[in-house]
Scaffold this motif. Structure first.
Motif, mmCIF file in Angstrom:
data_model
loop_
_atom_site.group_PDB
_atom_site.id
_atom_site.type_symbol
_atom_site.label_atom_id
_atom_site.label_comp_id
_atom_site.label_asym_id
_atom_site.label_seq_id
_atom_site.Cartn_x
_atom_site.Cartn_y
_atom_site.Cartn_z
ATOM 1 N N PRO A 350 0.730 -1.270 0.009
ATOM 2 C CA PRO A 350 0.181 0.042 -0.095
ATOM 3 C C PRO A 350 0.978 1.128 0.100
ATOM 4 C CG PRO A 350 -0.765 -1.545 1.645
ATOM 5 C CD PRO A 350 0.600 -2.065 1.332
ATOM 6 N N LEU A 351 0.376 2.280 -0.564
ATOM 7 C CA LEU A 351 1.253 3.257 -0.917
ATOM 8 C C LEU A 351 1.416 4.239 0.422
ATOM 9 C CD1 LEU A 351 0.433 4.457 -4.508
ATOM 10 C CD2 LEU A 351 2.746 3.786 -3.814
ATOM 11 N N PRO A 363 3.688 12.165 -0.470
ATOM 12 C CA PRO A 363 4.461 11.502 -1.962
ATOM 13 C C PRO A 363 5.200 12.512 -2.513
ATOM 14 C CG PRO A 363 2.004 11.126 -1.465
ATOM 15 C CD PRO A 363 2.253 12.415 -0.558
ATOM 16 N N ARG A 364 4.949 13.735 -2.810
ATOM 17 C CA ARG A 364 5.811 14.563 -3.687
ATOM 18 C C ARG A 364 7.096 14.603 -3.158
ATOM 19 N NH1 ARG A 364 4.176 17.816 -7.798
ATOM 20 N NH2 ARG A 364 2.147 17.435 -7.367
ATOM 21 N N GLU A 365 7.100 14.955 -1.629
ATOM 22 C CA GLU A 365 8.595 15.057 -0.887
ATOM 23 C C GLU A 365 9.227 13.528 -1.043
ATOM 24 O OE1 GLU A 365 7.213 18.300 2.329
ATOM 25 O OE2 GLU A 365 7.054 16.130 2.745
ATOM 26 N N ILE A 366 8.492 12.321 -0.876
ATOM 27 C CA ILE A 366 9.193 11.383 -0.991
ATOM 28 C C ILE A 366 9.880 11.182 -2.471
ATOM 29 C CG2 ILE A 366 8.828 8.723 -1.096
ATOM 30 C CD1 ILE A 366 6.915 9.256 0.987
ATOM 31 N N ARG A 389 -2.238 0.680 -10.198
ATOM 32 C CA ARG A 389 -3.014 -0.475 -9.422
ATOM 33 C C ARG A 389 -4.088 0.022 -8.335
ATOM 34 N NH1 ARG A 389 -0.387 -5.903 -6.986
ATOM 35 N NH2 ARG A 389 0.296 -6.246 -9.166
ATOM 36 N N GLN A 390 -3.473 0.806 -7.573
ATOM 37 C CA GLN A 390 -4.234 1.311 -6.437
ATOM 38 C C GLN A 390 -5.027 2.585 -6.677
ATOM 39 O OE1 GLN A 390 -1.481 1.433 -2.874
ATOM 40 N NE2 GLN A 390 -0.584 -0.146 -3.633
ATOM 41 N N GLY A 391 -4.882 3.214 -7.966
ATOM 42 C CA GLY A 391 -5.723 4.020 -8.483
ATOM 43 C C GLY A 391 -5.400 5.547 -7.453
ATOM 44 N N ASP A 392 -4.477 5.730 -6.996
ATOM 45 C CA ASP A 392 -3.967 6.888 -6.088
ATOM 46 C C ASP A 392 -3.459 7.953 -6.873
ATOM 47 O OD1 ASP A 392 -2.310 8.233 -4.317
ATOM 48 O OD2 ASP A 392 -2.415 6.834 -2.685
ATOM 49 N N ALA A 393 -4.299 8.946 -6.893
ATOM 50 C CA ALA A 393 -4.073 10.198 -7.796
ATOM 51 C C ALA A 393 -3.148 11.079 -7.191
ATOM 52 C CB ALA A 393 -5.274 11.148 -7.962
ATOM 53 N N GLU A 394 -2.989 11.013 -5.760
ATOM 54 C CA GLU A 394 -1.712 11.924 -5.293
ATOM 55 C C GLU A 394 -0.523 11.438 -5.414
ATOM 56 O OE1 GLU A 394 -0.554 13.707 -0.661
ATOM 57 O OE2 GLU A 394 -2.126 12.006 -0.873
#
Length: 553
Positions: A350-351, A363-366, A389-394
């Motif tokens: 999981p993200l 996420p942007r910093e990572i 896969r997880q459809g995570d827009a961020e």
């Protein structure tokens, strides 16, 4: 004049193709069947073509006398408006020319407009003119991309025709249960009997339909016969659980991780990894987190100054637990085993794991953190797959980066194909805005794949960006044929209201000295075809009338 008629007792396989070949070669070189060379041969060819045309237009092929077929079912949908019916006949009559590198001229490609016309007609709930059903089925037979929309529009009479003509059997395979009516939701006995005794296509259709309206009932039906199904059937049935997938499906999918078939196990693991709260997702999070950490001791971007950096330690083995959870142990040729296992773990975790693991960073910093020992490409590629896969827009936004980034590579995306998939997780408006920014900075040379994931018709900012980039390429004297793919997309995807902005581009431009020979004339033709096609699309929508939901489709 004596005419030689073609036989009428039964159709001959390939008869139409043979007649076309005869017409192309000429009757001096080849005569129609059962016809002697001479002055009667051309007339015999026309007679045979007329007879074969009637056969082709008929729904039922000529055959020996037999019991009459049952009447066609009634289609209760409203009929097409007369103008729209005429337009459909024109679209179906069009035949694409031979492919090649030559000019296409200024005439619109009508067959390429048929999918859009069908989508608009389906949105309005119209029924087709019965006399056009054979041509519609022929068009769908030749183009698999047309089949879903064409069969939806054709309705129940298309299935009736498909049972009479083997050329159209694809319609029976594509329709739920081969066109058989599915049981009513409350008819449990009939549902269970069809599931236990039906053909494979009927069972797939039943499971898919039941899953869309009662996910739990569909899962229970599948579980009732799971252990007796063939491996290839289990795989197809399991795939139907993607619809309405939720936490209640976890126990069944956990059992499927022990299936005899590796493909079934892999599919079950993939489905479980899309459920962030599942036990498999948690196991993968633990494994992946053990491979990635923040290292504060290494030198960062500022020489000599320690800065946070991601350190990677790929797994040294693929243990049985990893293999049960979907990790494929054998790496493809040319790929290292450790990086192969590492990529699979990162994709399935999981993200949300990474903000907790990497100091609460976004996420942007990572994604902006440097990665030690040349692991960045592998790590970011796995995160791309996980975001899709997880459809995570961020996470997709973070990996895409700004569309104006140098070389449009973004901080994480490593290929155009990955960027296109990441864009698919964003909303239509945001997707169009990102691609418009990409085109404004980098032009159209790499944009074709990205344009293909944008909603149709293109949003105004995207449409303007495409037209402006084409205009710049034209003024620069660029090689015109390299933009033919984008031009074709623009014909189908630009908003018809954009046609007025293109009038200034219809004239043949002055060609720079270093321009490709004849480029100016080609560009003028291409823009004329674009304008003509946009106006035709506008007329098509107007003929169909407004859609119920206000969307012109």
């Amino acid at each position: 004049m004596t005419r030689t008629s073609a036989p009428v007792d039964a159709p001959v396989a390939g008869a139409w193709e043979g007649l076309v070949t005869t017409a192309l070669l000429g009757t001096d070189r080849r005569t129609p069947p059962d016809t002697a060379p001479g002055q009667d041969a051309p007339v015999a060819l026309l007679d045979a073509a007329a007879l074969e045309t009637v056969r082709r237009r008929a729904g039922l092929r000529p055959a020996r006398a037999a019991q009459r077929p049952r009447p066609a079912p009634e289609d209760r949908r409203p009929p097409l408006p007369a103008a729209a019916a005429r337009r459909l006949a024109m679209l179906l009559a069009d035949r694409p020319g031979a492919s090649g590198g030559g000019r296409r001229g200024t005439a619109p490609d009508l067959m390429e407009l048929l999918p859009q016309w069908l989508a608009a007609a389906n949105a309005r709930g119209f029924a087709p003119p019965p006399q056009l059903l054979p041509a519609l089925l022929d068009a769908a037979r030749g183009r698999t991309d047309l089949r879903p929309a064409a069969l939806e529009f054709a309705g129940p009479r298309a299935l009736w025709l498909a049972r009479l003509n083997p050329d159209w059997r694809f319609a029976l395979r594509a329709a739920p249960g081969g066109g058989a009516a599915l049981p009513r939701p409350e008819d449990d006995d009939t549902t269970r009997r069809l599931w236990q005794e039906g053909l494979f296509a009927e069972r797939v259709a039943l499971l898919s339909a039941l899953r869309s309206r009662e996910p739990a009932a569909a899962r229970e039906l599948l579980a009732s016969t799971w252990t007796t199904e063939r491996a290839e059937d289990r795989l197809m049935f399991l795939d139907s659980l993607r619809t309405g997938l939720g936490p209640d499906d976890e126990p069944f999918l956990e059992q499927a991780l022990d299936d005899r078939s590796r493909n079934v196990r892999a599919t079950a693991a993939e489905l479980l990894s899309t459920l962030p709260g599942s036990a498999l997702a948690e196991r993968m999070a633990v494994r992946a987190a053990a491979c990635v950490a923040i290292d504060h001791t290494r030198t960062g971007r500022t020489a000599g100054t320690p800065a946070p950096m991601i350190a990677v330690e790929a797994p040294h083995e693929c243990d049985p637990g990893m293999e049960r959870d979907g990790v494929v142990p054998k790496a493809p040729a040319g790929r290292g085993e450790r990086s192969w296992w590492f990529g699979q773990l990162m994709e399935a975790a999981p993200l949300g794991t990474w903000s907790r693991r990497l100091g609460g960073r976004t996420p942007r910093e990572i994604v902006a953190l440097p990665v030690a020992d040349d692991w960045q490409r592998e790590l970011h590629a796995a995160w791309c797959r996980a975001a899709v896969r997880q459809g995570d827009a961020e996470w997709s936004r973070a990996l895409l980066g700004e569309p104006s980034a140098p070389e449009a590579g973004g901080p994480g995306a490593v290929s155009l194909a990955e960027r296109a998939k990441l864009l698919g997780t964003l909303g239509a408006a945001e997707r169009a805005e990102w691609v418009a920014g990409f085109i404004a900075t980098h032009g159209l040379s790499e944009a074709f794949q990205l344009l293909g994931v944008c909603a149709v018709p293109w949003a105004p900012p995207l449409g303007r960006a495409v037209v402006d980039a084409l205009n710049i390429a034209r003024d620069a004297g660029s090689y015109p044929w390299s933009f033919s793919g984008v031009m074709g997309l623009a014909e189908r995807c630009l908003d018809p209201s954009e046609s007025g902005r293109l009038d200034a581009l219809l004239a043949v431009p002055d060609e720079p000295e270093d321009a490709s020979p004849g480029a100016g004339g080609y560009w003028a033709e291409a823009f004329q075809r674009l304008v003509t096609t946009l106006r035709l699309r506008a007329a098509m929508i107007e003929e169909l009338g407004p859609a119920e939901n206000g969307n012109p489709a």
